[in-house]
Design an enzyme around this catalytic site. Structure first.
Site, PDB file in Angstrom:
ATOM      1  N   CYS A 260       0.859  -1.179   0.000  1.00  0.00           N
ATOM      2  CA  CYS A 260       0.000   0.000   0.000  1.00  0.00           C
ATOM      3  C   CYS A 260       0.902   1.238   0.000  1.00  0.00           C
ATOM      4  O   CYS A 260       1.891   1.309   0.713  1.00  0.00           O
ATOM      5  CB  CYS A 260      -0.933   0.079   1.192  1.00  0.00           C
TER       6      CYS A 260
ATOM      7  N   ARG B 214       3.893  -0.722  -4.874  1.00  0.00           N
ATOM      8  CA  ARG B 214       3.500  -1.199  -3.545  1.00  0.00           C
ATOM      9  C   ARG B 214       2.171  -1.936  -3.551  1.00  0.00           C
ATOM     10  O   ARG B 214       1.748  -2.466  -2.520  1.00  0.00           O
ATOM     11  CB  ARG B 214       3.392  -0.016  -2.586  1.00  0.00           C
TER      12      ARG B 214
ATOM     13  N   TRP C 141      -2.764  -2.733  -1.640  1.00  0.00           N
ATOM     14  CA  TRP C 141      -2.530  -4.176  -1.742  1.00  0.00           C
ATOM     15  C   TRP C 141      -3.406  -4.780  -0.643  1.00  0.00           C
ATOM     16  O   TRP C 141      -3.174  -4.552   0.542  1.00  0.00           O
ATOM     17  CB  TRP C 141      -1.060  -4.505  -1.510  1.00  0.00           C
TER      18      TRP C 141
ATOM     19  N   ASN D 121      -1.577   2.081   5.548  1.00  0.00           N
ATOM     20  CA  ASN D 121      -0.738   0.968   5.117  1.00  0.00           C
ATOM     21  C   ASN D 121      -0.429   0.149   6.351  1.00  0.00           C
ATOM     22  O   ASN D 121       0.011   0.706   7.356  1.00  0.00           O
ATOM     23  CB  ASN D 121       0.555   1.507   4.488  1.00  0.00           C
ATOM     24  N   GLY D 122      -0.670  -1.154   6.314  1.00  0.00           N
ATOM     25  CA  GLY D 122      -0.381  -1.991   7.477  1.00  0.00           C
ATOM     26  C   GLY D 122      -1.601  -2.795   7.866  1.00  0.00           C
ATOM     27  O   GLY D 122      -2.511  -2.995   7.070  1.00  0.00           O
TER      28      GLY D 122
ATOM     29  N   GLU E 117      14.706 -20.554  -7.363  1.00  0.00           N
ATOM     30  CA  GLU E 117      14.455 -19.211  -7.901  1.00  0.00           C
ATOM     31  C   GLU E 117      13.707 -19.313  -9.235  1.00  0.00           C
ATOM     32  O   GLU E 117      12.775 -18.553  -9.502  1.00  0.00           O
ATOM     33  CB  GLU E 117      15.798 -18.463  -8.052  1.00  0.00           C
TER      34      GLU E 117
ATOM     35  N   LYS F  47      10.068 -17.696  -9.959  1.00  0.00           N
ATOM     36  CA  LYS F  47       9.863 -16.735 -11.050  1.00  0.00           C
ATOM     37  C   LYS F  47       8.730 -17.200 -11.954  1.00  0.00           C
ATOM     38  O   LYS F  47       7.860 -16.425 -12.319  1.00  0.00           O
ATOM     39  CB  LYS F  47      11.181 -16.645 -11.849  1.00  0.00           C
TER      40      LYS F  47
ATOM     41  N   GLU G 299       5.212 -17.004 -10.205  1.00  0.00           N
ATOM     42  CA  GLU G 299       4.654 -15.684  -9.886  1.00  0.00           C
ATOM     43  C   GLU G 299       4.211 -14.902 -11.117  1.00  0.00           C
ATOM     44  O   GLU G 299       3.274 -14.121 -11.026  1.00  0.00           O
ATOM     45  CB  GLU G 299       5.578 -14.866  -8.986  1.00  0.00           C
TER      46      GLU G 299
ATOM     47  N   HIS H  49      12.637 -38.591  -2.610  1.00  0.00           N
ATOM     48  CA  HIS H  49      12.087 -38.657  -1.248  1.00  0.00           C
ATOM     49  C   HIS H  49      10.653 -38.146  -1.191  1.00  0.00           C
ATOM     50  O   HIS H  49      10.160 -37.809  -0.123  1.00  0.00           O
ATOM     51  CB  HIS H  49      12.991 -37.887  -0.282  1.00  0.00           C
TER      52      HIS H  49
ATOM     53  N   LYS I 282       5.634  -5.043  -4.995  1.00  0.00           N
ATOM     54  CA  LYS I 282       7.097  -5.015  -5.025  1.00  0.00           C
ATOM     55  C   LYS I 282       7.697  -4.845  -3.634  1.00  0.00           C
ATOM     56  O   LYS I 282       8.810  -5.266  -3.383  1.00  0.00           O
ATOM     57  CB  LYS I 282       7.512  -3.850  -5.933  1.00  0.00           C
TER      58      LYS I 282
HETATM   59  C1  F6R Z   1      10.202 -12.446  -6.326  1.00  0.00           C
HETATM   60  C2  F6R Z   1      10.496 -11.316  -5.468  1.00  0.00           C
HETATM   61  C3  F6R Z   1      10.196 -11.476  -4.028  1.00  0.00           C
HETATM   62  C4  F6R Z   1      11.138 -10.619  -3.178  1.00  0.00           C
HETATM   63  C5  F6R Z   1      10.712 -10.690  -1.702  1.00  0.00           C
HETATM   64  C6  F6R Z   1      11.645  -9.905  -0.820  1.00  0.00           C
HETATM   65  O1  F6R Z   1      10.496 -12.170  -7.658  1.00  0.00           O
HETATM   66  O2  F6R Z   1      10.908 -10.277  -5.912  1.00  0.00           O
HETATM   67  O3  F6R Z   1      10.245 -12.810  -3.635  1.00  0.00           O
HETATM   68  O4  F6R Z   1      12.441 -11.080  -3.326  1.00  0.00           O
HETATM   69  O5  F6R Z   1       9.413 -10.185  -1.578  1.00  0.00           O
HETATM   70  O6  F6R Z   1      11.701  -8.577  -1.206  1.00  0.00           O
HETATM   71  P1  F6R Z   1      12.940  -7.680  -0.859  1.00  0.00           P
HETATM   72  O7  F6R Z   1      14.112  -8.220  -1.587  1.00  0.00           O
HETATM   73  O8  F6R Z   1      12.555  -6.310  -1.317  1.00  0.00           O
HETATM   74  O9  F6R Z   1      13.119  -7.750   0.635  1.00  0.00           O
END
Ligand code: F6R
Length: 608
Positions: free
Chosen positions: A2, A27, A74, A98-99, A479, A483, A486, A502, A603
């Site tokens: 947010c 955000r 968000w 926000n929160g 990773e 990717k 998401e 396993h 983000k």
């Molecule tokens: C995935 C991604 C997230 C961030 C995670 C931590 O592509 O970007 O998994 O890595 O939310 O965010 P930061 O690095 O900003 O603490």
């Protein structure tokens, strides 16, 4: 999560609030809204979806006002529908938040009993009604805000405007960041320096428990007891230019393809290719006598931490513990005296990582943060900050920030190994040379992107996909799976290849593609055995390797594969990250999902 903006201005605030909301869209983008005070009356416009939807709605239903607050959401409590969009109003006042207000249920019950009617399901609405309750009981606006702050629990950043209070915005912060910007005859409020980039660079960061009254001419900050306090003024370096996509279709694509240049830039900051060794911004910190390393992060940054564990243990022979931030502080971790706690975060604002950082700091650990956002809550709490210099990353899925984090971690591992006497000068030179090769190796992979596009075309219809690798590449497998899921919404999991038998191997059949990361290193034969176990069960193995794919075997036909350049243990996880980024990107394009702003994500994750 947010984003909040507020302006106590001398001209109409709406266009400037909208500009700030576009900056804050990273955000969250479930809904957005603005509220203003004009002629003493409140006006509000809200829209579901991205900020562009609010832009359009404001064309049809314009509002204006010299005082305003705005929000991009968000969703935490309540669906992304208009009644749950901020600003929330109650009897002549508007609130953005926000929160999470953790005690909202009991407060809501009490307020309903007192005759308040709620419009939606958000936790935020109780804040608006609680202030209005205190105003109705005859409290002055400032006192009504203060009483409300005493009643609410949880994490919050709040901005409040009140009917007929044409001179001020109230703001409060507990747990979630909030910054005041100072202007000429105007003052501003934002979730971060980015929100205020085109309004002011003269900033006051509110501290934990602070609340403030912001008028055109003055900013008064109070602490939790209501006493007036002075907080330092800082000057932000955040640029006010908007990043643009250039000729790329998506920011994510641009951010993947600019990695050779960006990585070279970060390498230049940390590795002196002309014989000066590794250069760390650590002052006189003594890495030789660190007793233990703990690395904490979330998501992609956590996978960077897993790679760093391999490097640090192998190169520096030091014990490294890695944990996800959301679990770390709740499991009563054991710290050692003289321990170094490393926090990795692109945003520097991730609530769980920040809370873990404060936990480690309170336990007397030395705090080192590896950050893209140099002006962030984590940087302000750290003893040492190592910037990753990735530049703005607009795509929600992290790509170039991940590979830049790895460059910085490689520099740190090399320096700790040197300081501990585990790496001699020749070893340092060899590490520097190997890092120096990375931009070219990444460029080689990118120049063959068509090969990955073909694989993406093949896998895009799959329901489930597994990524496997061994050693350092088990982290890259995880990773890759993150990717892919998401941004393409295909269910994907990443595993250490040896773990499959396993349990997860039960998932394998002819409809499950398995991406095998198989660099020709000392674990190659073991990886091949694991891939053969998958092929024996009709799994569709796709090999990403610098070696001849026929060495992996076949399923009666040639295996689909992507040829990688040869790289050593330092370069390899960084270079192998690129094909898995491309695979996710092209699968998302094939499926028509929004690669830059995938559903349900944001983000900067500023709630627990
Ligand atoms: C995935 C991604 C997230 C961030 C995670 C931590 O592509 O970007 O998994 O890595 O939310 O965010 P930061 O690095 O900003 O603490």
């Amino acid at each position: 999560m947010c984003g909040i903006v507020g302006i106590v201005g001398i001209t109409n605030t709406v266009p400037r609030m909208m500009e700030a909301l576009h900056r804050l869209e990273y955000r969250g983008y479930d809904s957005a809204g603005v509220a203003t005070l004009h002629g003493g009356e409140l006006h509000r416009c809200r829209a579901v979806g991205k900020i562009a939807a609010l832009d359009s709605k404001l064309v049809d239903q314009p509002i204006k006002g010299d005082i305003g607050i705005g929000h991009t959401r968000w969703a935490t409590h309540g669906e992304a529908v208009e009644v749950n969009a901020h600003p929330h109003m109650a009897d002549g006042l508007a609130v953005v938040h926000n929160g999470i207000i953790e005690n909202f249920a009991s407060l809501k019950k009490e307020l309903i009993e007192n005759g308040h009617n709620f419009e939606g399901e958000t936790d935020t609405e109780v804040v608006a009604h609680l202030i209005s309750e205190y105003l109705a009981r005859g409290l002055a606006p400032k006192d009504a805000v203060f009483e409300t702050l005493k009643r609410i629990e949880g994490a919050f950043a709040l901005a409040i405007i009140i009917k007929n209070e044409n001179e001020r915005i109230f703001a409060a912060r507990r747990g979630s960041p909030l910054v005041v910007g100072m202007g000429k005859g105007e003052n501003y409020l934002g979730s971060d320096a980015i929100a205020l980039a085109s309004l002011s660079n003269k900033l006051i960061y509110l501290e934990e428990g602070d609340w403030a009254e912001i008028s055109r001419e003055a900013v008064t900050v109070f602490d939790m007891t209501g006493a007036v306090v002075t907080r330092p003024v800082t000057y932000s370096q955040v640029s006010n230019t908007f990043a643009d996509k250039g000729n790329y279709r998506h920011f994510m694509q641009k951010e993947i393809f600019e990695q050779p240049f960006i990585l070279a830039q970060t390498i230049g900051k940390y590795f002196d290719q002309t014989g000066g060794g590794v250069k760390l911004p650590a002052g006189d910190f003594d890495f030789a006598n660190v007793s233990k390393v703990t690395i904490i992060a979330c998501g992609t940054s956590y996978y960077a931490a897993l790679v760093a564990k391999f490097w640090l243990e192998k190169m520096a022979r030091i014990s490294v513990e890695v944990d996800i931030a959301s679990e770390f502080r709740y499991r009563d971790p054991v710290y050692t005296e003289g321990g170094l706690a490393i926090f990795i975060s692109q945003s520097g604002e991730t609530a769980d990582t920040l809370a873990a950082l404060k936990h480690a700091k309170a336990a007397g650990q030395s705090i080192l943060s590896i950050l893209n956002a140099e002006e962030s809550s984590m940087s302000r709490e750290s003893d040492m900050v190592f910037p990753i210099y990735a530049g703005p990353e607009i795509g929600v899925a992290s790509t170039k920030a991940f590979t830049c984090q790895l460059i910085v971690l490689a520099a740190l591992a090399t320096e700790i190994a040197r300081a501990r006497g585990k790496l001699d000068e020749a070893g340092v030179v060899s590490a520097i040379n190997s890092v120096g090769e990375i931009p070219k190796l990444v460029a080689d992979v990118l120049s063959n992107h068509k090969g990955i596009e073909k694989i993406a075309h093949k896998i895009a219809k799959a329901r489930d996909i597994l990524f496997v690798g061994r050693g350092l590449h088990s982290a890259i497998a995880m990773e890759g799976a993150l990717k892919l899921k998401e941004i393409s919404y295909i269910h994907a999991e990443g595993y250490a290849a040896g773990e499959l038998k396993h349990g997860p191997i039960a998932l394998i059949d002819e409809n499950v593609p398995v991406i095998g990361l198989a660099p020709h290193n000392e674990l190659f034969d073991k990886t091949v055995s694991n891939l053969q176990e998958i092929m024996a069960r009709q799994g569709q193995v796709i090999v990403i390797s610098d070696h001849d794919p026929s060495a992996v075997g076949s399923n009666g036909e040639d295996l689909m594969s992507f040829k990688m350049p040869k790289c050593d243990d330092i370069a390899s996880p960084i270079v192998y990250a690129v094909p898995v980024q491309l695979l996710a990107y092209y699968a998302a394009v094939e499926k028509g999902t929004d690669a830059d702003q995938p559903r349900n994500l944001a983000k900067s994750v500023t709630v627990e």
